[in-house]
Design a protein around this motif. Structure first.
Motif, PDB file in Angstrom:
ATOM      1  N   UNK A  45       0.515  -1.271  -0.490  1.00  0.00           N
ATOM      2  CA  UNK A  45      -0.227  -0.160  -0.030  1.00  0.00           C
ATOM      3  C   UNK A  45       1.204   0.847   0.166  1.00  0.00           C
ATOM      4  N   UNK A  46       1.463   0.922   0.486  1.00  0.00           N
ATOM      5  CA  UNK A  46       3.141   2.203   0.939  1.00  0.00           C
ATOM      6  C   UNK A  46       3.445   3.161  -1.039  1.00  0.00           C
ATOM      7  N   UNK A  47       4.069   3.926  -1.103  1.00  0.00           N
ATOM      8  CA  UNK A  47       4.648   4.097  -1.934  1.00  0.00           C
ATOM      9  C   UNK A  47       5.997   3.879  -2.296  1.00  0.00           C
ATOM     10  N   UNK A  48       6.448   3.582  -1.629  1.00  0.00           N
ATOM     11  CA  UNK A  48       8.015   3.729  -1.312  1.00  0.00           C
ATOM     12  C   UNK A  48       8.149   1.565  -1.370  1.00  0.00           C
ATOM     13  N   UNK A  49       8.466   1.058  -2.284  1.00  0.00           N
ATOM     14  CA  UNK A  49       8.749  -0.403  -2.228  1.00  0.00           C
ATOM     15  C   UNK A  49       9.779  -0.697  -1.594  1.00  0.00           C
ATOM     16  N   UNK A  50       9.984  -1.940  -0.559  1.00  0.00           N
ATOM     17  CA  UNK A  50      10.517  -3.014   0.013  1.00  0.00           C
ATOM     18  C   UNK A  50      11.956  -2.599  -0.693  1.00  0.00           C
ATOM     19  N   UNK A  51      12.025  -3.017  -2.047  1.00  0.00           N
ATOM     20  CA  UNK A  51      13.887  -2.883  -2.796  1.00  0.00           C
ATOM     21  C   UNK A  51      14.230  -1.553  -2.203  1.00  0.00           C
ATOM     22  N   UNK A  52      13.688  -0.247  -2.207  1.00  0.00           N
ATOM     23  CA  UNK A  52      13.918   0.789  -2.398  1.00  0.00           C
ATOM     24  C   UNK A  52      14.853   1.165  -1.070  1.00  0.00           C
ATOM     25  N   UNK A  53      13.403   0.679  -0.159  1.00  0.00           N
ATOM     26  CA  UNK A  53      14.131   0.419   1.554  1.00  0.00           C
ATOM     27  C   UNK A  53      15.267  -0.381   2.051  1.00  0.00           C
ATOM     28  N   UNK A  54      15.263  -1.141   1.038  1.00  0.00           N
ATOM     29  CA  UNK A  54      16.661  -2.423   1.434  1.00  0.00           C
ATOM     30  C   UNK A  54      18.038  -1.619   0.959  1.00  0.00           C
ATOM     31  N   UNK A  55      17.505  -0.980  -0.276  1.00  0.00           N
ATOM     32  CA  UNK A  55      18.485  -0.457  -0.849  1.00  0.00           C
ATOM     33  C   UNK A  55      18.870   1.195   0.293  1.00  0.00           C
ATOM     34  N   UNK A  56      18.243   2.275   0.860  1.00  0.00           N
ATOM     35  CA  UNK A  56      18.083   2.806   1.421  1.00  0.00           C
ATOM     36  C   UNK A  56      19.134   2.290   2.765  1.00  0.00           C
ATOM     37  N   UNK A  57      19.030   0.934   3.403  1.00  0.00           N
ATOM     38  CA  UNK A  57      19.732   0.748   3.955  1.00  0.00           C
ATOM     39  C   UNK A  57      20.979   0.463   4.208  1.00  0.00           C
ATOM     40  N   UNK A  58      20.909  -0.432   2.713  1.00  0.00           N
ATOM     41  CA  UNK A  58      22.403  -0.510   2.431  1.00  0.00           C
ATOM     42  C   UNK A  58      23.597   0.336   2.353  1.00  0.00           C
ATOM     43  N   UNK A  59      22.952   1.137   1.503  1.00  0.00           N
ATOM     44  CA  UNK A  59      23.672   2.438   1.058  1.00  0.00           C
ATOM     45  C   UNK A  59      23.852   2.697   3.029  1.00  0.00           C
ATOM     46  N   UNK A  60      23.766   2.633   3.893  1.00  0.00           N
ATOM     47  CA  UNK A  60      23.644   3.077   5.933  1.00  0.00           C
ATOM     48  C   UNK A  60      24.841   2.147   6.212  1.00  0.00           C
ATOM     49  N   UNK A  61      24.263   0.693   6.337  1.00  0.00           N
ATOM     50  CA  UNK A  61      24.687   0.011   6.816  1.00  0.00           C
ATOM     51  C   UNK A  61      25.996  -1.319   6.295  1.00  0.00           C
ATOM     52  N   UNK A  62      25.546  -1.112   4.465  1.00  0.00           N
ATOM     53  CA  UNK A  62      26.374  -2.286   4.216  1.00  0.00           C
ATOM     54  C   UNK A  62      26.222  -3.820   4.248  1.00  0.00           C
ATOM     55  N   UNK A  63      27.149  -4.018   5.464  1.00  0.00           N
ATOM     56  CA  UNK A  63      26.785  -5.158   5.742  1.00  0.00           C
ATOM     57  C   UNK A  63      25.704  -6.470   6.019  1.00  0.00           C
ATOM     58  N   UNK A  64      25.778  -7.048   5.195  1.00  0.00           N
ATOM     59  CA  UNK A  64      24.511  -8.267   6.464  1.00  0.00           C
ATOM     60  C   UNK A  64      24.266  -7.878   7.437  1.00  0.00           C
ATOM     61  N   UNK A  65      25.601  -8.417   8.036  1.00  0.00           N
ATOM     62  CA  UNK A  65      25.010  -8.060   9.351  1.00  0.00           C
ATOM     63  C   UNK A  65      23.845  -6.842   9.943  1.00  0.00           C
ATOM     64  N   UNK A  66      24.798  -6.479   9.913  1.00  0.00           N
ATOM     65  CA  UNK A  66      24.355  -4.457  10.138  1.00  0.00           C
ATOM     66  C   UNK A  66      23.164  -3.998   9.750  1.00  0.00           C
ATOM     67  N   UNK A  67      23.203  -4.598   8.200  1.00  0.00           N
ATOM     68  CA  UNK A  67      21.908  -4.250   7.950  1.00  0.00           C
ATOM     69  C   UNK A  67      20.371  -4.975   8.218  1.00  0.00           C
ATOM     70  N   UNK A  68      20.607  -6.354   8.352  1.00  0.00           N
ATOM     71  CA  UNK A  68      19.874  -7.577   9.046  1.00  0.00           C
ATOM     72  C   UNK A  68      19.313  -6.848  10.867  1.00  0.00           C
ATOM     73  N   UNK A  69      20.558  -6.370  11.519  1.00  0.00           N
ATOM     74  CA  UNK A  69      20.752  -5.803  12.561  1.00  0.00           C
ATOM     75  C   UNK A  69      20.029  -5.030  12.970  1.00  0.00           C
ATOM     76  N   UNK A  70      19.994  -3.422  11.650  1.00  0.00           N
ATOM     77  CA  UNK A  70      19.435  -1.817  12.181  1.00  0.00           C
ATOM     78  C   UNK A  70      18.123  -2.464  11.627  1.00  0.00           C
ATOM     79  N   UNK A  71      17.733  -3.010  10.690  1.00  0.00           N
ATOM     80  CA  UNK A  71      16.121  -3.386  10.028  1.00  0.00           C
ATOM     81  C   UNK A  71      15.708  -3.954  11.663  1.00  0.00           C
TER      82      UNK A  71
END
Lengths: 124, 395
Positions: A45-71
């Motif tokens: 229902x939201x205009x921001x796709x989960x993929x975009x959100x995912x890339x936003x997280x990558x941009x800040x957290x870089x690694x798999x572990x950090x990204x997952x933990x942050x989410x």
């Protein structure tokens, strides 16, 4: 000559096997579903796709572990201050509510989320 | 003229030794300095080349980051890693996991900004925004070996030139330092030679006049005194002959080898030293088999004289000296004070007397040893304290 009991016994064994396989299939389907079931429906229902959100997280957290933990951290305790969404977005849609999912399910959902969008597997 | 030349050349021998030592040390030290300088030069050259390359590489990195940004934003449409023909590159996440790599040398060292590895040059940049999750971007280019060749060539050429110049300087320096030493040695040598030479005439005069004296008209008391004078003169004469041998005769190039009747030579010398032996009441026991040996007469006499005078000098009163001559063996046994066994190996060292306060055998035995070595005659010394010394020559 086979006794009746033996024949019954055989068929019970087969039934148990089948039941076991079905349960296994169900549970794995459920795991695959965790992300689809608990995240995608609402986000559709939201205009921001989960993929975009995912890339936003990558941009800040870089690694798999950090990204997952942050989410996971954000989903458990969402906060306007640590959100990666734009202010406009947050003003429009509001900060989401803390997830009610248990840790295990949440982790499963995030794992699937990562598998679905991570760069390493897709980049050519 | 001739003797002067000999003097300088013998001087050069001792001089060369210290010269060589000094020069080796000097060149060794200079080499160390040159090697250190070379390393320093190589390193600075290396750093210079790296600095030049860094500018180029950081430009590449900037371009790459721009392209990565675009890929990040349009990943859904085209998940294509940006490529460039001028260089290879790779991206790594925050935990150094490879995201994507085109590197030929895959081993990356993240704590250096720029480094060489297996013929490649690696440049590592840290991204501010982690496009595609990449924190580290590695750019790889071919390492240019040209400069290494040029640098090594420089090092070899300049190093050699520097070494040669330093060596020449060292040679000059050492000569400068050695001159005073050389002069004083020259002076000492000349002094000893002149003095020895000056001794010749008076000594001959004394000895000749003692011989000529008519003892028949003398009072007994004076006869005794003359006897003593004779002994003293002969002792001085023996020392004189050793000295002349050392300063004048030793380096005479040619030996005048003649056939020597060894038995007769011994008899002659025993007779000559008899007066010395008598003063200590020493008796000679001679067992001489007729034997001949080809040798320089003067040198043979030096050997026999020195062995005899030692046997007398270190004998006790009323002692004996046994001399046995066989065709290839000469044995001289005295009944004297003996030598400590531990000291026997050192008795042929020149000037032992000057090194050890107890006294020793002076230059005599060292002369004996050089002559015997020259004629390949073996010498053996056995001795026991308070029993005597046995000297055996075999040939």
């Amino acid at each position: 000559m086979k006794s009746l009991y033996q024949r019954h016994y055989c068929s019970i064994k087969v039934w148990i096997k089948i039941l076991f396989v079905v349960m296994l299939w169900l549970s794995s389907a459920k795991a695959h579903d965790a992300f689809e079931k608990h995240c995608v429906a609402c986000h559709a229902k939201l205009p921001a796709s989960l993929e975009r959100i995912f890339f936003n997280y990558l941009l800040v957290y870089s690694s798999q572990k950090d990204t997952k933990e942050a989410i996971i951290y954000y989903l458990k305790s969402p906060d306007k201050d640590i959100s990666l969404m734009s202010d406009l977005f947050l003003d429009t849609f509001g900060v989401k509510k803390a997830t009610k999912l248990d840790d295990k399910t949440l982790k499963k959902a995030i794992d699937i989320y990562w598998e679905k969008y991570n760069v390493m597997d897709k980049i050519r | 003229m001739i003797s002067k030349n000999r003097l300088t050349s013998s001087l050069l021998k001792s001089e060369t030794k210290s010269l060589v030592r000094f020069l080796t040390l000097y060149i060794l030290l200079s080499s160390v300095v040159i090697v250190l300088l070379s390393i320093f030069y190589y390193e600075s050259q290396n750093r210079l080349v790296l600095a030049q390359q860094r500018t180029l590489l950081s430009t590449y990195a900037h371009e790459m980051i721009r392209k990565l940004k675009r890929t990040h934003h349009f990943f859904e449409e085209s998940p294509l890693y940006p490529r460039d023909s001028r260089f290879q590159s790779a991206i790594y996440d925050r935990e150094y996991h490879k995201i994507f790599s085109l590197l030929e040398v895959t081993k990356v060292s993240f704590n250096e900004e720029i480094y060489r590895t297996q013929g490649k040059l690696h440049y590592v940049t840290v991204l501010d925004s982690y496009y595609l999750g990449a924190k580290y971007l590695v750019i790889e280019i071919e390492d240019d070996h040209q400069w290494i060749k040029a640098t090594l060539q420089d090092i070899v050429v300049f190093g050699l030139v520097a070494l040669i110049v330093l060596a020449l300087f060292g040679l000059y320096l050492s000569r400068l330092f050695l001159t005073p030493m050389r002069n004083s040695i020259l002076l000492l040598d000349r002094f000893i030679k002149d003095t020895t030479h000056e001794l010749n005439t008076p000594l001959s005069a004394i000895l000749a006049n003692i011989e000529l004296m008519d003892t028949s008209v003398m009072v007994e008391k004076n006869k005794k005194k003359l006897h003593r004078i004779n002994i003293a003169a002969k002792t001085v004469s023996a020392i004189y002959k050793d000295l002349t041998y050392l300063t004048l005769e030793k380096d005479r190039m040619t030996n005048e080898d003649i056939d020597i009747d060894v038995g007769r030579l011994i008899n002659d010398r025993v007779e000559y030293f008899d007066i010395l032996a008598q003063s200590k009441n020493i008796t000679f026991e001679l067992q001489l088999t007729p034997t001949h040996f080809r040798m320089d007469k003067k040198k043979a006499t030096r050997v026999v004289d020195n062995l005899l005078s030692n046997a007398i000098k270190y004998n006790r009163r009323n002692g004996t000296i046994t001399i046995m001559l066989q065709p290839n063996r000469l044995e001289i046994i005295d009944s004297g004070i003996g030598i400590e066994e531990s000291k026997i190996p050192y008795i042929f060292d020149r000037y032992l007397r000057f090194n050890q306060s107890e006294g020793g055998f002076g230059i005599g035995l060292s002369i004996v040893k050089t002559i015997l070595d020259e004629y390949r005659i073996a010498i053996e010394v056995h001795s026991k304290l308070d029993w005597g010394t046995q000297v055996i020559l075999t040939w």
